[in-house]
Motif scaffolding. Structure first.
Motif, PDB file in Angstrom:
ATOM      1  N   ALA A   1       8.246   3.933  -0.955  1.00 33.98           N
ATOM      2  CA  ALA A   1       7.339   3.927  -0.056  1.00 33.98           C
ATOM      3  C   ALA A   1       6.467   2.417   0.283  1.00 33.98           C
ATOM      4  CB  ALA A   1       5.986   4.911  -0.204  1.00 33.98           C
ATOM      5  N   TYR A   2       6.346   2.114   1.448  1.00 33.44           N
ATOM      6  CA  TYR A   2       5.563   1.032   2.105  1.00 33.44           C
ATOM      7  C   TYR A   2       4.740   1.237   3.234  1.00 33.44           C
ATOM      8  CZ  TYR A   2       9.006  -1.366  -0.807  1.00 33.44           C
ATOM      9  OH  TYR A   2       9.791  -1.736  -1.960  1.00 33.44           O
ATOM     10  N   LEU A   3       3.505   0.738   3.031  1.00 35.26           N
ATOM     11  CA  LEU A   3       2.541   1.262   4.387  1.00 35.26           C
ATOM     12  C   LEU A   3       1.937  -0.059   4.837  1.00 35.26           C
ATOM     13  CD1 LEU A   3       1.531   3.713   5.831  1.00 35.26           C
ATOM     14  CD2 LEU A   3      -0.313   3.708   3.984  1.00 35.26           C
ATOM     15  N   PRO A   4       2.317  -0.658   5.619  1.00 29.07           N
ATOM     16  CA  PRO A   4       1.685  -2.081   5.957  1.00 29.07           C
ATOM     17  C   PRO A   4       0.164  -1.780   6.829  1.00 29.07           C
ATOM     18  CG  PRO A   4       3.770  -2.024   7.004  1.00 29.07           C
ATOM     19  CD  PRO A   4       3.723  -0.588   6.494  1.00 29.07           C
ATOM     20  N   ALA A   5      -0.774  -2.764   6.638  1.00 26.17           N
ATOM     21  CA  ALA A   5      -2.032  -2.429   7.135  1.00 26.17           C
ATOM     22  C   ALA A   5      -1.936  -1.810   8.527  1.00 26.17           C
ATOM     23  CB  ALA A   5      -2.863  -3.649   7.226  1.00 26.17           C
ATOM     24  N   GLY A   6      -2.876  -1.069   8.910  1.00 26.70           N
ATOM     25  CA  GLY A   6      -2.885  -0.314  10.074  1.00 26.70           C
ATOM     26  C   GLY A   6      -1.906   0.551  10.550  1.00 26.70           C
ATOM     27  N   TRP A   7      -0.895   1.336   9.444  1.00 31.66           N
ATOM     28  CA  TRP A   7       0.036   1.877  10.112  1.00 31.66           C
ATOM     29  C   TRP A   7      -0.297   3.521   9.243  1.00 31.66           C
ATOM     30  CZ3 TRP A   7       5.850   0.523   9.836  1.00 31.66           C
ATOM     31  CH2 TRP A   7       6.121  -0.743  10.605  1.00 31.66           C
ATOM     32  N   SER A   8      -1.289   3.741   8.637  1.00 30.04           N
ATOM     33  CA  SER A   8      -1.244   4.834   8.038  1.00 30.04           C
ATOM     34  C   SER A   8      -1.680   5.826   9.349  1.00 30.04           C
ATOM     35  CB  SER A   8      -2.377   5.137   6.902  1.00 30.04           C
ATOM     36  OG  SER A   8      -3.782   5.152   7.464  1.00 30.04           O
TER      37      SER A   8
ATOM     38  N   ASP B   1       3.577  15.781  11.256  1.00 22.54           N
ATOM     39  CA  ASP B   1       3.704  15.050  10.148  1.00 22.54           C
ATOM     40  C   ASP B   1       2.833  14.028  10.001  1.00 22.54           C
ATOM     41  OD1 ASP B   1       6.109  16.573   9.481  1.00 22.54           O
ATOM     42  OD2 ASP B   1       7.431  15.162  10.115  1.00 22.54           O
ATOM     43  N   THR B   2       2.708  13.207   8.675  1.00 23.08           N
ATOM     44  CA  THR B   2       1.523  12.515   8.419  1.00 23.08           C
ATOM     45  C   THR B   2       2.178  11.061   7.484  1.00 23.08           C
ATOM     46  OG1 THR B   2       1.512  13.613   6.150  1.00 23.08           O
ATOM     47  CG2 THR B   2       0.236  14.467   7.889  1.00 23.08           C
ATOM     48  N   GLY B   3       3.360  11.034   7.397  1.00 24.04           N
ATOM     49  CA  GLY B   3       3.601   9.601   6.777  1.00 24.04           C
ATOM     50  C   GLY B   3       3.213   9.485   5.302  1.00 24.04           C
ATOM     51  N   TRP B   4       3.128   8.361   4.988  1.00 21.68           N
ATOM     52  CA  TRP B   4       2.628   7.798   3.711  1.00 21.68           C
ATOM     53  C   TRP B   4       1.118   7.945   3.659  1.00 21.68           C
ATOM     54  CZ3 TRP B   4       6.358   8.862   0.622  1.00 21.68           C
ATOM     55  CH2 TRP B   4       7.580   8.229   1.139  1.00 21.68           C
ATOM     56  N   ASN B   5       0.690   8.356   2.153  1.00 24.84           N
ATOM     57  CA  ASN B   5      -0.897   8.170   2.133  1.00 24.84           C
ATOM     58  C   ASN B   5      -1.138   6.558   1.635  1.00 24.84           C
ATOM     59  OD1 ASN B   5      -3.510   8.131   0.474  1.00 24.84           O
ATOM     60  ND2 ASN B   5      -3.108  10.498   0.888  1.00 24.84           N
ATOM     61  N   GLU B   6      -2.357   6.223   2.164  1.00 23.23           N
ATOM     62  CA  GLU B   6      -2.929   5.054   1.903  1.00 23.23           C
ATOM     63  C   GLU B   6      -2.714   4.603   0.250  1.00 23.23           C
ATOM     64  OE1 GLU B   6      -6.536   5.046   3.826  1.00 23.23           O
ATOM     65  OE2 GLU B   6      -5.859   5.220   5.782  1.00 23.23           O
ATOM     66  N   SER B   7      -2.726   5.491  -0.595  1.00 20.05           N
ATOM     67  CA  SER B   7      -2.686   5.206  -2.013  1.00 20.05           C
ATOM     68  C   SER B   7      -1.452   4.669  -2.447  1.00 20.05           C
ATOM     69  CB  SER B   7      -2.907   6.593  -2.775  1.00 20.05           C
ATOM     70  OG  SER B   7      -1.671   7.542  -2.539  1.00 20.05           O
ATOM     71  N   VAL B   8      -0.411   4.655  -1.650  1.00 19.04           N
ATOM     72  CA  VAL B   8       1.043   4.171  -1.861  1.00 19.04           C
ATOM     73  C   VAL B   8       0.596   2.414  -1.965  1.00 19.04           C
ATOM     74  CG1 VAL B   8       2.442   5.742  -1.132  1.00 19.04           C
ATOM     75  CG2 VAL B   8       2.087   3.854   0.338  1.00 19.04           C
ATOM     76  N   ARG B   9      -0.146   1.969  -1.267  1.00 24.42           N
ATOM     77  CA  ARG B   9      -0.648   0.684  -1.127  1.00 24.42           C
ATOM     78  C   ARG B   9      -0.967  -0.069  -2.689  1.00 24.42           C
ATOM     79  NH1 ARG B   9      -3.977   1.060   4.438  1.00 24.42           N
ATOM     80  NH2 ARG B   9      -2.219   0.786   5.765  1.00 24.42           N
ATOM     81  N   GLN B  10      -1.544   0.891  -3.246  1.00 20.83           N
ATOM     82  CA  GLN B  10      -2.033   0.473  -4.619  1.00 20.83           C
ATOM     83  C   GLN B  10      -0.985   0.822  -5.527  1.00 20.83           C
ATOM     84  OE1 GLN B  10      -4.490   2.251  -2.728  1.00 20.83           O
ATOM     85  NE2 GLN B  10      -4.975  -0.055  -2.147  1.00 20.83           N
ATOM     86  N   SER B  11      -0.228   2.117  -5.476  1.00 24.86           N
ATOM     87  CA  SER B  11       0.600   2.420  -6.457  1.00 24.86           C
ATOM     88  C   SER B  11       1.732   3.531  -6.110  1.00 24.86           C
ATOM     89  CB  SER B  11      -0.095   3.017  -7.815  1.00 24.86           C
ATOM     90  OG  SER B  11       0.970   3.712  -8.829  1.00 24.86           O
ATOM     91  N   GLN B  12       2.726   3.014  -5.864  1.00 20.20           N
ATOM     92  CA  GLN B  12       3.877   4.125  -5.412  1.00 20.20           C
ATOM     93  C   GLN B  12       4.062   5.173  -6.808  1.00 20.20           C
ATOM     94  OE1 GLN B  12       7.472   2.662  -3.574  1.00 20.20           O
ATOM     95  NE2 GLN B  12       6.546   1.106  -2.892  1.00 20.20           N
TER      96      GLN B  12
END
Length: 275
Positions: free
Chosen positions: A87-94, A63-74
């Motif tokens: 979706a939330y993706l804190p810095a360093g979590w991708s 599995d891969t979790g969220w794409n970094e693009s959710v930081r700009q626009s869910q």
């Protein structure tokens, strides 16, 4: 080259949902899991887990979790699904960032296996599309490319996803598994219900000790302890039978950990098994 099997439990994002989504059976309203017309006080935030297995026969990512693009626009990443899953993706979590922290590049991954193709598991796929081989079950692949409501197929567009077929084995609620290395050390187990081709994973050391990765068969340990199915299912009967199998597995004395993908009680850590 590692001589042990190390299972890294990674949090590759957070998801905010109505509490009825992980714990459907606690609520009479069959649509409570959507959160529609329900107060924000029913919203809970859960981890989104991925697993990196350092194995003597190869590096395996599940599995891969969220794409970094959710930081700009869910909305751009999830569309209307953002009404149910935020979706939330804190810095360093991708997943890409987590791999880098561990000293790996996406191209170092020998096998990327998607337990299923729901957005919180497949969104980050393009961050690691250089993996040598990307796999999901053929049942999941067929379902995901038919069902436009539960899946967002742009997440794997232009990615070389291959499929595997389950084979008969004396493991799982359907006695169907895919044995990745052919030695029983990493088996993907057919556990349908939440999705049509959902795979749980059993990682087994040479001494018989096991780690069970339940994916979304249940959202937390409470799910199988109390037999509470998730709100999103394609087959409630199959979901109950898969959950009952996880409950049975988790109770075995040789199982050192049984982990659900979204359990807020599970912190990132490493489990080591002998090989």
């Amino acid at each position: 080259m590692t001589t042990d099997i190390k299972v890294h439990v990674l949090h590759t994002g957070l998801v905010q949902v109505d509490r009825a989504l992980p714990f459907h059976d606690y609520y009479r309203n069959p649509l409570a899991f959507t959160g529609i017309l329900r107060s924000h006080i029913n919203q809970i935030t859960l981890p989104v887990s991925s697993y990196l297995i350092e194995h003597p026969k190869g590096l395996v990512l599940i599995d891969t979790g969220w794409n970094e693009s959710v930081r700009q626009s869910q909305w751009h990443e999830l569309g209307m699904q953002v009404q149910i899953n935020k979706a939330y993706l804190p810095a360093g979590w991708s997943v890409r960032e987590q791999l880098a922290t561990l000293g790996y590049k996406p191209s170092d991954i020998d096998y990327l296996v998607l337990s299923h193709l729901h957005s919180d598991h497949a969104s980050g796929l393009k961050l690691v599309k250089e993996a040598k081989k990307i796999l999901t079950s053929d049942a999941e692949w067929q379902a995901a490319n038919r069902d436009k409501l539960r899946y967002i197929n742009k997440m794997w567009r232009d990615v070389n996803v291959e499929t595997f077929a389950y084979e008969s084995a004396n493991v799982g609620p359907l006695h169907q598994t895919f044995d990745l290395f052919g030695d029983g050390s990493v088996q993907f187990v057919a556990t349908p219900g939440h999705s049509a081709g959902l795979s749980a994973t059993i990682v087994t050391g040479k001494d018989g000790r096991e780690v069970v990765l339940a994916a979304d068969v249940g959202y937390a340990r409470e799910s199988w302890e109390k037999m509470v199915t998730p709100g999103i299912v394609v087959d409630r009967k199959a979901a109950i039978e898969s959950l009952a199998w996880i409950k049975q597995e988790a109770a075995k004395p040789n199982v050192v950990e049984a982990l659900a993908n979204h359990d807020p009680q599970v912190m990132p850590h490493v489990v080591t098994l002998s090989y």
